[in-house]
Motif scaffolding. Structure first.
Motif, mmCIF file in Angstrom:
data_model
loop_
_atom_site.group_PDB
_atom_site.id
_atom_site.type_symbol
_atom_site.label_atom_id
_atom_site.label_comp_id
_atom_site.label_asym_id
_atom_site.label_seq_id
_atom_site.Cartn_x
_atom_site.Cartn_y
_atom_site.Cartn_z
ATOM 1 N N LYS A 80 0.844 -1.193 0.000
ATOM 2 C CA LYS A 80 0.000 0.000 0.000
ATOM 3 C C LYS A 80 0.881 1.245 0.000
ATOM 4 C CE LYS A 80 -3.965 -2.100 2.323
ATOM 5 N NZ LYS A 80 -4.895 -2.022 3.473
ATOM 6 N N MET A 81 0.538 2.177 -0.894
ATOM 7 C CA MET A 81 1.304 3.408 -1.017
ATOM 8 C C MET A 81 0.381 4.598 -0.769
ATOM 9 S SD MET A 81 3.430 4.770 -4.331
ATOM 10 C CE MET A 81 4.385 6.292 -4.314
ATOM 11 N N LEU A 82 0.790 5.507 0.108
ATOM 12 C CA LEU A 82 0.044 6.726 0.387
ATOM 13 C C LEU A 82 0.757 7.902 -0.269
ATOM 14 C CD1 LEU A 82 -2.248 8.232 1.853
ATOM 15 C CD2 LEU A 82 -0.706 8.476 3.815
ATOM 16 N N LEU A 83 0.063 8.579 -1.167
ATOM 17 C CA LEU A 83 0.587 9.772 -1.826
ATOM 18 C C LEU A 83 0.008 10.995 -1.133
ATOM 19 C CD1 LEU A 83 2.003 11.372 -4.041
ATOM 20 C CD2 LEU A 83 0.101 10.842 -5.573
ATOM 21 N N ILE A 84 0.865 11.772 -0.476
ATOM 22 C CA ILE A 84 0.446 12.972 0.243
ATOM 23 C C ILE A 84 0.673 14.181 -0.663
ATOM 24 C CG2 ILE A 84 0.829 14.419 2.270
ATOM 25 C CD1 ILE A 84 1.891 11.952 3.718
ATOM 26 N N LEU A 85 -0.419 14.847 -1.050
ATOM 27 C CA LEU A 85 -0.335 16.039 -1.905
ATOM 28 C C LEU A 85 -0.628 17.253 -1.044
ATOM 29 C CD1 LEU A 85 -2.328 14.673 -4.966
ATOM 30 C CD2 LEU A 85 0.135 14.973 -4.816
ATOM 31 N N ALA A 99 5.393 6.141 -13.153
ATOM 32 C CA ALA A 99 6.634 5.572 -12.617
ATOM 33 C C ALA A 99 6.417 4.148 -12.102
ATOM 34 C CB ALA A 99 7.173 6.459 -11.494
ATOM 35 N N LEU A 100 5.283 3.922 -11.447
ATOM 36 C CA LEU A 100 5.010 2.586 -10.898
ATOM 37 C C LEU A 100 4.615 1.595 -11.990
ATOM 38 C CD1 LEU A 100 3.046 3.624 -7.687
ATOM 39 C CD2 LEU A 100 5.374 2.750 -7.794
ATOM 40 N N GLY A 101 3.980 2.112 -13.055
ATOM 41 C CA GLY A 101 3.688 1.314 -14.242
ATOM 42 C C GLY A 101 3.065 -0.033 -13.943
ATOM 43 N N ALA A 102 3.778 -1.105 -14.317
ATOM 44 C CA ALA A 102 3.257 -2.474 -14.205
ATOM 45 C C ALA A 102 2.995 -2.876 -12.756
ATOM 46 C CB ALA A 102 4.232 -3.454 -14.850
ATOM 47 N N LEU A 103 3.688 -2.251 -11.804
ATOM 48 C CA LEU A 103 3.456 -2.594 -10.400
ATOM 49 C C LEU A 103 2.012 -2.294 -10.011
ATOM 50 C CD1 LEU A 103 6.739 -1.229 -8.779
ATOM 51 C CD2 LEU A 103 6.213 -3.582 -9.445
ATOM 52 N N LEU A 104 1.465 -1.183 -10.546
ATOM 53 C CA LEU A 104 0.060 -0.857 -10.315
ATOM 54 C C LEU A 104 -0.853 -1.743 -11.148
ATOM 55 C CD1 LEU A 104 -0.173 3.061 -10.155
ATOM 56 C CD2 LEU A 104 -0.635 1.446 -8.317
ATOM 57 N N VAL A 161 11.928 10.980 -9.390
ATOM 58 C CA VAL A 161 10.858 10.107 -8.902
ATOM 59 C C VAL A 161 10.641 8.949 -9.871
ATOM 60 C CG1 VAL A 161 8.369 9.986 -8.488
ATOM 61 C CG2 VAL A 161 9.699 11.874 -7.533
ATOM 62 N N LYS A 162 10.550 9.261 -11.152
ATOM 63 C CA LYS A 162 10.290 8.233 -12.165
ATOM 64 C C LYS A 162 11.399 7.192 -12.181
ATOM 65 C CE LYS A 162 11.046 9.263 -16.471
ATOM 66 N NZ LYS A 162 10.913 9.871 -17.815
ATOM 67 N N ASN A 163 12.640 7.642 -12.170
ATOM 68 C CA ASN A 163 13.761 6.709 -12.280
ATOM 69 C C ASN A 163 13.961 5.879 -11.010
ATOM 70 O OD1 ASN A 163 14.482 7.406 -14.942
ATOM 71 N ND2 ASN A 163 15.537 9.238 -14.219
ATOM 72 N N PHE A 164 13.523 6.395 -9.869
ATOM 73 C CA PHE A 164 13.620 5.620 -8.631
ATOM 74 C C PHE A 164 12.576 4.509 -8.609
ATOM 75 C CE2 PHE A 164 12.557 4.720 -4.214
ATOM 76 C CZ PHE A 164 13.808 4.477 -3.670
ATOM 77 N N TYR A 165 11.322 4.872 -8.848
ATOM 78 C CA TYR A 165 10.242 3.888 -8.708
ATOM 79 C C TYR A 165 10.257 2.832 -9.811
ATOM 80 C CZ TYR A 165 8.042 6.436 -4.872
ATOM 81 O OH TYR A 165 7.782 7.015 -3.660
ATOM 82 N N LYS A 166 10.800 3.166 -10.965
ATOM 83 C CA LYS A 166 10.809 2.191 -12.059
ATOM 84 C C LYS A 166 11.588 0.929 -11.696
ATOM 85 C CE LYS A 166 9.849 4.870 -16.233
ATOM 86 N NZ LYS A 166 8.647 4.098 -16.548
ATOM 87 N N LYS A 167 12.546 1.040 -10.775
ATOM 88 C CA LYS A 167 13.360 -0.117 -10.395
ATOM 89 C C LYS A 167 13.013 -0.658 -9.008
ATOM 90 C CE LYS A 167 16.178 -0.420 -13.961
ATOM 91 N NZ LYS A 167 16.314 -1.657 -14.764
ATOM 92 N N LEU A 168 11.958 -0.124 -8.421
ATOM 93 C CA LEU A 168 11.683 -0.446 -7.022
ATOM 94 C C LEU A 168 11.464 -1.932 -6.785
ATOM 95 C CD1 LEU A 168 11.288 0.773 -4.217
ATOM 96 C CD2 LEU A 168 8.859 0.979 -4.729
ATOM 97 N N GLY A 169 10.745 -2.592 -7.680
ATOM 98 C CA GLY A 169 10.443 -3.990 -7.447
ATOM 99 C C GLY A 169 11.469 -4.952 -7.997
#
Length: 724
Positions: A131-136, A160-165, A284-292
């Motif tokens: 679960k991810m919480l995005l605080i705006l 950025a999360l792409g396929a993970l979502l 942000v994009k480059n970090f999350y793309k490799k997260l999993g």
């Protein structure tokens, strides 16, 4: 096999792999320039060289870098001195004369750098979706100065999360009204694996959230208070997408440092200094793309190598060798493939902007209701806002379907069911049953957000009552707990002659732009387009109000202030607003009120307007309430005739009663510029000055004006009196 170099620092001494400590000094001029964000590329390299020479100051230490071989190398920065972590170790550069990819250590794909947290980071790899919480965080007063479109932030995270979502490995939740109290309440009942903060920060670790008592105000929250709300339910990762989240001040450690020290097993990503929007987005994009797929050190390494500029500002507090999760371990519940029909990005050609108040109110309704009605004057952006809400809150639902009844030329509800059951949506086959059973079968495929757009000319009769077959369909939708139904209409839909289909609590009145919306529009329009908007804004407001479609047309067709009335020739605008003519033509008083582009006191309306006509005005959305006043849309006077009958009936009803005079006095004291000037321009022809005198009590106005304490309001009122 990975090699590690442990760099331990106090205020002025450094050891490498626990050798004999040596003194270190970072070039103070370059370091100060970095803090001020004023270094050019050559000076950044020089600063990196100064840091490199200070740490790898002996032949033995330098050999660790020079003779490292092909294996991966991780440099671990460890210090209990908060200010040490202000040093941009990520700039380590052994040879500033070489190109960036050869001089900077971290541009080498086999070298990574982490900052040590103050605790171990051991966890079992999760078997459930994360679960991810995005605080705006965008309080109104910050929005006016530094506006950010929250939808853009949401979609960048989704991209950025792409396929993970898409594969259900991560579930995204959004908090777009974050006060400290609201966040604390949410975290008491729900745990999150990832918390991503997007907003504004200042050095010393202070974050901007909303004020708990007044959400339009910004409240600076200390690092300690922000960390405290996560103490009982710490996430595995916090990403601070803000400026200076990893920078201390003279008395306080950075927020990233405090979080890394106080939240067990939590990795923290933050920026050491102010960072451009573009670089922050890329990071942000480059970090999350490799997260999993990678360990933490590889994830941050991907960010540094793929982000073209300001890559060195993003730092990571984590231990090496820790994997955030493994796809193969997570057990994703079986679900139907996601359906997305008719949803498109907000039309930039039509100059859509974030509607601050509306989106925030909609979030409450989407979380707590089963339906939402968007109601308002034609051209105020109901359809566009519905599209925006579909994209903004899309992750709350398994499926999103947007059906424009007018565009798709739908005449009967059977066509809506055919779309939902057809191959472009759920692909349901089998013998048709009754409407309720068909909706139940559709809802069984997962939680559905369904928009039925432009209800008024298809599903409603001339009095706004739903036609029988449409009422059966919509009632079936409203009865389904798995369907959230969003309706848009220019005329409030009624179930029968007396009862509204959707109550006030679930109705969102869509009006003209507010000043906060215009601030965001100005932020997104650049160059000559922005100059033109600033030039025509006063004329636009006078002739049309802040009507969204009128503003869009003026910008798209490049009208200047002298040609602004050409907006009225636009076919789309005329089609939307001439809809009201047959409704208003029989009521001369309503037509007259449409020609008063001023605030009208509620007491006047109650006194002079029959209840049936006032109800019609509200149902059509041609007027709205602002505190103790009523306003009719200025743009309507270009589409509704003011004839002698309407003028005479209006003036006759205003004359003669003391209560009406008192109400008019209050109207003319309203703190809005040019109230009386607008009144006289609209009503000056053929109006006897004696009649105007009968409408107001000038002596009373003068006495009350002198009692106004606010200098600006007092000056405006006296100016109005002078005009009168």
């Amino acid at each position: 096999m990975k090699q590690e170099i442990l760099v331990e620092l106090d205020e002025d001494r450094v050891s490498v792999n626990r050798d004999t400590p040596t003194r270190y000094v970072i070039n103070p001029l370059l370091f100060d320039g970095y803090k001020k964000n004023s270094l050019d590329p050559d000076h950044l390299k020089a600063l990196g060289k100064s840091i490199y020479d200070s740490i790898f100051s002996t032949p033995k230490r330098r050999s660790l870098i020079e003779n490292k071989g092909p294996d991966d190398l991780i440099i671990r920065i460890k210090s209990d001195i908060p200010k040490v972590h202000d040093i941009p170790f990520e700039l380590l550069n052994r040879d500033p004369e070489k190109p960036e990819e050869l001089g900077y250590l971290l541009k080498d794909p086999t070298i990574n750098l982490l900052r040590e947290p103050g605790h171990d980071m051991y966890w079992e790899l999760p078997k459930r979706p994360l679960k991810m919480l995005l605080i705006l965080a965008q309080p109104l007063e910050i929005m006016k100065e530094a506006p950010i479109d929250p939808l853009r932030e949401v979609e960048e995270i989704r991209d950025a999360l792409g396929a993970l979502l898409e594969d259900g490995l991560i579930e995204l939740f959004i908090e777009e009204r974050p006060s400290l109290r609201r966040l604390a309440e949410r975290l008491r009942s729900q745990s999150f694996d990832i918390v991503h903060y997007s907003g504004h920060g200042v050095k010393g670790g202070y974050l901007i959230l909303e004020d708990s008592e007044n959400p339009q105000r910004a409240a600076q929250q200390s690092p300690e208070r922000f960390a405290e709300i996560f103490r009982d339910r710490p996430p595995r990762l916090i990403y601070l997408d803000t400026c200076e989240g990893a920078r201390s001040d003279s008395i306080s450690p950075s927020l990233a440092y405090i979080l890394s020290k106080n939240l067990p097993h939590c990795a923290v990503v933050a920026n050491t200094s102010s960072i451009s929007d573009r670089a922050a987005t890329e990071s942000v994009k480059n970090f999350y793309k490799k997260l999993g797929a990678e360990r933490f050190e590889d994830t941050i390494g991907n960010l540094r190598r793929k982000t073209p500029s300001e890559w060195y500002k993003t730092v990571l507090f984590a231990l090496p060798g820790r994997r955030f999760f493994e796809k193969e371990v997570i057990e994703v519940p079986e679900r139907s493939p996601r359906v997305e029909y008719g949803v498109s990005p907000p039309d930039t050609e039509k100059t859509y902007v974030y509607r601050y108040r509306l989106v925030r109110k909609a979030s409450d309704l989407i979380e707590g209701k089963r339906a939402l009605l968007l109601h308002g004057l034609g051209g105020t952006g109901k359809s566009t806002l519905a599209q925006y809400l579909c994209r903004f809150f899309g992750s709350y639902f398994d499926h999103t379907v947007f059906i424009d009844l007018k565009l798709e030329k739908i005449e009967a509800p059977e066509k809506v069911l055919e779309i939902l059951e057809g191959p472009e949506c759920f692909g349901l086959k089998g013998p048709p049953s009754n409407v309720k059973e068909r909706i139940k079968r559709i809802a069984s495929k997962g939680r559905l957000l369904l928009v039925l757009d432009n209800l008024e000319e298809v599903a409603q009769d001339k009095e706004g009552v739903l036609k029988r077959d449409w009422r059966i369909l919509i009632d079936s939708l409203l009865d389904s707990p798995n369907v959230f139904t969003m309706l848009t209409s220019r005329f409030v839909p009624y179930r029968d002659q007396r009862n509204r289909l959707i109550g006030d609590a679930a109705t969102l009145d869509i009006r003209e732009y507010e000043e906060a919306d215009i601030s965001l529009l100005l932020h997104h329009t650049k160059g000559k387009r922005q100059e033109r908007l600033l030039e025509i804004r006063p004329t636009l407001k006078k002739e049309f109000g802040l009507h969204p479609l009128a503003i869009s047309i003026a910008l798209r067709l490049r009208y200047g202030k002298d040609s602004i009335l050409k907006i009225l020739e636009d076919d789309e605008l005329r089609g939307l607003l001439e809809y009201y003519k047959p409704y208003l033509s029989p009521f001369p008083l309503l037509r007259a009120l449409c020609h008063l582009p001023v605030l009208l006191d509620k007491e006047i309306i109650k006194d002079i307007l029959p209840a049936r006509e006032w109800k019609l005005a509200l149902d059509l959305g041609v007027a709205w309430e602002e505190g103790d006043f009523i306003r009719f849309y200025p743009i309507l006077r270009h589409f509704v005739e003011l004839d002698d009958r309407a003028r005479e009936e209006m003036l006759e009803r205003l004359k003669g009663k003391k209560g009406r005079r008192a109400a008019l006095n209050r109207l003319f004291l309203a703190p809005e510029k040019d109230q009386i000037q607008y009144f006289l321009e609209a009503w000056g022809d053929g109006v006897d000055p004696v009649l105007i005198k009968e409408l107001v009590d000038v002596d009373d106005l003068g006495n009350r004006a002198r009692e106004i304490k606010d200098p600006e309001k007092r000056a405006t009122t006296l100016n109005n009196l002078g005009t009168l």
